[in-house]
Design an enzyme around this catalytic site. Sequence first.
Site, PDB file in Angstrom:
ATOM      1  N   SER A 289     -10.225  -0.627   6.734  1.00  0.00           N
ATOM      2  CA  SER A 289      -9.564  -0.449   5.439  1.00  0.00           C
ATOM      3  C   SER A 289      -8.824  -1.669   4.909  1.00  0.00           C
ATOM      4  O   SER A 289      -8.360  -1.664   3.771  1.00  0.00           O
ATOM      5  CB  SER A 289      -8.590   0.722   5.506  1.00  0.00           C
TER       6      SER A 289
ATOM      7  N   LYS B 181       0.855  -1.188   0.000  1.00  0.00           N
ATOM      8  CA  LYS B 181       0.000   0.000   0.000  1.00  0.00           C
ATOM      9  C   LYS B 181       0.890   1.236   0.000  1.00  0.00           C
ATOM     10  O   LYS B 181       1.899   1.283   0.727  1.00  0.00           O
ATOM     11  CB  LYS B 181      -0.896  -0.031   1.250  1.00  0.00           C
TER      12      LYS B 181
ATOM     13  N   SER C 158      -9.916   1.728   2.625  1.00  0.00           N
ATOM     14  CA  SER C 158      -9.017   2.517   1.801  1.00  0.00           C
ATOM     15  C   SER C 158      -7.977   1.693   1.042  1.00  0.00           C
ATOM     16  O   SER C 158      -7.437   2.177   0.059  1.00  0.00           O
ATOM     17  CB  SER C 158      -8.291   3.530   2.688  1.00  0.00           C
TER      18      SER C 158
END
Lengths: 483, 95, 479
Positions: A174, A75, A150
Site C-alpha cells: 500500500s 494518511k 491503499s
Amino acid sequence: MAASITEIKRGLNKGEFSSVEITQDYLARIARHNPALNCFISVTDEIALEQARAADAALAKGEVAPLTGVPLAHKDLFCTDGVKTTCASRILDNFIAPYDATVIENFKRDGAVMLGKTNMDEFAMGSSNENSSYGNVANPWNTEHVPGGSSGGSAAAVAAGLAPGATGTDTGGSIRQPAALCGVTGIKPTYGRVSRYGMIAYGSSLDQGGPFARSAEDCALLLQTMSGFDGRDSTSAEQPAPDYSGALGQGIEGLKIGLPKEYFADGLDGRIAGVIETAIDELRKLGAEIVDVSLPNTGLSIPTYYVIAMAECSSNLSRFDGVRFGHRCEHPVDLEDLYKRSRGEGFGAEVKRRIMIGTYALSAGYYDAYYLKAQQLRRMIKQDFQQAFDDVDLILGPTTPETAFKIGAKTDDPVSMYLQDIYTISLNLAGLPGMSLPVGFSDGLPVGMQLIGNYFDEAGLLNAAHSYQQVSDWHLQVPEAFQ
Amino acid sequence: MSLKPTDVRNIAHLARLHIDEADIDRYAADLSSILDLVDQMNQIDSSGVAPLSNPLDATQRLRDDEVTETDQRDKFQKIAPDVEQGLYRVPKVIE
Amino acid sequence: MSEWESVIGLEIHAQLATKSKIFSGASTAFGADPNTQACAVDLGLPGVLPVLNRAAVTMAVRFGVAIDAEIDHRSVFARKNYFYPDLPKGYQISQFELPIVGKGHIFISPAEGEHKEIGITRAHLEEDAGKSIHDQFPDQSGIDLNRAGTPLLEIVSEPDMRSAKEAVAYARKIHSLVRYLEICDGNMQEGSFRCDANVSVRRKGDQKLGIRAELKNINSFRFLERAINFEIERQIDLIEDGGSVVQETRLYDSERDETRSMRSKEEANDYRYFPDPDLLPVAITDEDIAAIRASLPELPEQKKQRYIDELGLSDYNAELLTASRETAAYFEAALAAAPEQNAQLANWILGDLTGALNKAGIDVSESPITPLMLTQLISRIADNTISGKIAKEVFEAMWQGEGDADGIIEARGLKQITDSGAIESLIDDVIAANPDQVEQFRAGKDKVLGFFVGQVMKQSQGKANPGQVNAMLREKLKS
C-alpha cells in the site's frame, strides 16, 4: 511547483521564505487541485497555519528541529488528536481521534506542519483507492486511472505537488504500489521499524508505516522522524535507527543486486519489463553487480497473504461496534441489531468481504487448513528471502505487474485486484523493507521499480535509490496539469 | 470451495454484519472466488514447517507494573454515541 | 442417589494483584467512578496496542511454581473473538495453546483424615472484561469498562472432584494459595476470586463422563457448595425421569438457590482463537523460574508439614492452622512468645478464637484479641494463676475489650486459690454438708469424688486450683 523537502528545509533555514508562506502555497494548490484528484479527506488549514506560525517563531529563535516548518500530509489512518480520523470509512466518519499516533507525535516533535489527512482505500483494504467511502482518487498522470492503493491519496498528493511528502502505510504493498503508479518514491521499512501505535490496524503482523516523497533523499528525512523504538508497541523493534540521510551518497560500486526470476515471469507487462531492464543497466553502470536469484514460493504469497490479512482484520475490526465511538445505527431494537446494522452500514463491500473471509478462515474446523497453513507458508516465503540474501545485498524487480489501470476496470473482480500485489506482498509476509522508485513511463503512466533490502537495511535501500536518482530524473517529473 | 447463501448468512452473523438479502448471492460468489484463490495454498506440502506469526520471530517485551494513565473519561466519551452518568449505553442486555 | 457419581471440575478466575492493568498503564483499583480507569487501550480505541505487564507474568509463574507445574519457556497470547458490550475490542486477549502454566496439582483435605490430589490442567493469563449494569436505565444497559483489562489468572482443574464438598475444599485451597503467594487479594465480594463449576453426573462404574453444565455467577464458597448440590440433584432427576442433560451455561441464583439456563449464551460459540499478532511470544527462562522459586514464601503444604514434624501438631490441626495465611500468621506470632505452648495455642485458636471470629463474622486479622494477648492468657493457665474454666471467662472479657488477661484477672479477682488452708476449709464445709455422699465414697463408689470436686469449685467460684482440690479431697475422704 516541485519543491523537494530538502529544498524547503534549506529555504526555511536560510529565511528565503517562511513556513506560513510555503504552507499557504500548498493549501492553495490543494484548494485548486483537490476537487479533481480527491486526495484529501480533510484539509486542516487552521492547524497547518498555526503550526506554520509556531515553526516560523521557532526558526526565528534558531530552534530548528529536523522538519521545522515543512508541510506534510498524513494518511487518514494515523490517529490525530482532535482531528477527524476516518480510515476512509463511514463507520469512522464522525471519529475525532482523542490521541496522536506515535508517528504523528514524532512529526510534531520534529516541527512538521500537517496540511491534512489523505484519502485511502477503506481501512487500507484495496489496491486502487476505489474502496473509499469518500470517493476514489484520480491518478495525477491520467485522471481516468487509479492512483493505486491503499495509500492512493498520499501518493497522488505528492505526485501532483499538493504536498512535498506524505505518510502512508503498507500491509501488502500500500505504499510501494501507489508510489509506482503515481511516479513517486515510497519506502516500507522493516516490520517493527516504525511504531504502529495509533496507526489503525488492518493486518497487525503485516502493517508498517512509511513515507512518500519525490526522492529517496526526502524519504530518508521523513523515515528518520517516523522510525524508532516505541514502548507502546510490543512489536516495535528495539533497534536504534541509523542516520539515513548520512548513509546516502555512498554509491553502489560492488553492490550485489539479485533479480528474482519469478518477478520477471508470466504476468509482467512486457513494456514494464523493458523499462526495468533499462534501469538495471543504469545500476550496472554505477558499478552494481547484477545476479539472478530465486524466490520459489512467490506464487503462494497472494493466497498466504490474504488468509493472514483477512483473519487479522476480521478480529481487528470487531472493535467498530457502535458502542464507544464511530457510527451507530438509528434506533437499534436490541444489541444484535445495534452490532449488525452499525457495522453493516458502516463498512463498505470490500471490508465486509475481507471480514467474512477472515471470520470463515478462523472458524472452528477451518483454522488448520487456512490460518495455520498460511503461517507455515509464511515461514517458507521468509526463508526464500533469507536464502537469497545469503548471496546478494539487495533484490530488485518491478513493483507492479502493470501500470495504473482505469478506474472501474477491476472493481467487479476482487481476485484480479488482489493479483496487483504479487510483487509486493511477500515482503510484508517476511517483514522485509522495500521501496519503489520511478524509473520511466509506459504509455504516459509511471513505472515503478522495487528494491528489497535485508532486515533493517533501510539505509542500504535509500542509498541505492539515491544513487540511481543522482543519474536519472524520473523522480523529478511532474504531470503537466500540476506543474 | 464454494459457499452457499446459508454459509454467507452464518458467517455474516458470526461477524455481526448486516447483509441485505439481495446481496447474499453476490457475496457468496465473491467469497467463493476468494476461497478458490486461497485454496492454491494446498499446492504446497508444508508439513513440519513451524508456523510464523510474527515476521521477526521476536519475543515479548515486558512493561513495568506502574500506573501511567490518568482519567480522560470526558475526552473519550465526547466521541461516544450514547453516554449517560459516565456509562456507555447499549440496548438492554438480557442474561 | 448412591448409584450416581458426580464429576466436578472448577475454573477459577483470580484477579492478579497488580497495580496497573495487564496490557495498559491504567489503575486496577476497585470502586472508582465508571470509566475513569478505562484508558485508550482498555477502551479498544482504534490504533491502540497492548503491552504486557511484567508483574502479571511473574505472578502467574509464582502460582505455577507453587503447584509444581510445568512452565513452558514459551507462552503465547491468543484472541478469543466474540461480541459483547463489556468486551471493548470484540475479542478477549487470553491464552489458548501454550498457556503460561501447564499441568500441576494440589492436595486437598475435604474432611479430617481425608486427603486427595487434584490435578490442575493449566493456568493462563487473560484480561478481564468490563461490567454491564442493568438496573440504572429503564431500557438500556450501562457499560463500565474500569475492570476491562484487569489481569486474571484462569486456573482450570481436572474433573477430579466427586462432591460439592471436595469442590469447596479445592476452591478454598486455591484461594488460600493465591493469598499466600500474594498474587490475589481473594476478595470474592468484589469479584477478585470467581469460581465456575463444570458439573456432570454418571452412574457409578461408568467410565464415560456425563454431559456437563457450566455453573456461573458463584460468589462465595457457601454458594459454590449449594449450586453444585442443586445441579447434581437436577441432573440426576432429569436423567431418572428419562431426560438428558444439555451442555450449557447455567447461572446460579443465590436467592432462589437454583441454577438456570442462560438464554443469551445458548448460541454455540465459535471463538475463532488465533495468536494475537499485537503480542509476541513470552519467553520465560530457567533462570526466571529459579529466581521466582527462590522468592516464594513458605507455602501452606510446607508449613503444615513443619507444624507436624517440628511442633508435633496433629495433621488435622496443622491443616486448619495453615488453611489461611492470616491464621498461620496469627499462630506463628503467638507461638514466638510462648514456643512451649504450641498445642494449647492451636486448641485455643482453632476452638474459642475461631468460634468467636465466626460468630462476629470477622477475619482473624481483625481479632480484638491479639496473638500476644492469647499467649498471656495461656501462660496464666500454665502457671496456675487461673484454671482453664476461668480462662474462658477471661477470654470473653478480652474479646469485649476489657484489657489483657493479667488486667482482667486482677480487676475481677480471678486469681486461683492455691492456699491449701483456704481450700481445706472449703473442703471441710462441703464434707460436713454431704454425709450421704461421704458414705457412698467410702463404700467404694469412686465417682462420687467428682461431685465433691464440683461442690468445692462452686464454693470457690471456680477459683480453687482443681488439681489441688482433687488431691486434698481424696486425702480427706479417706481419713
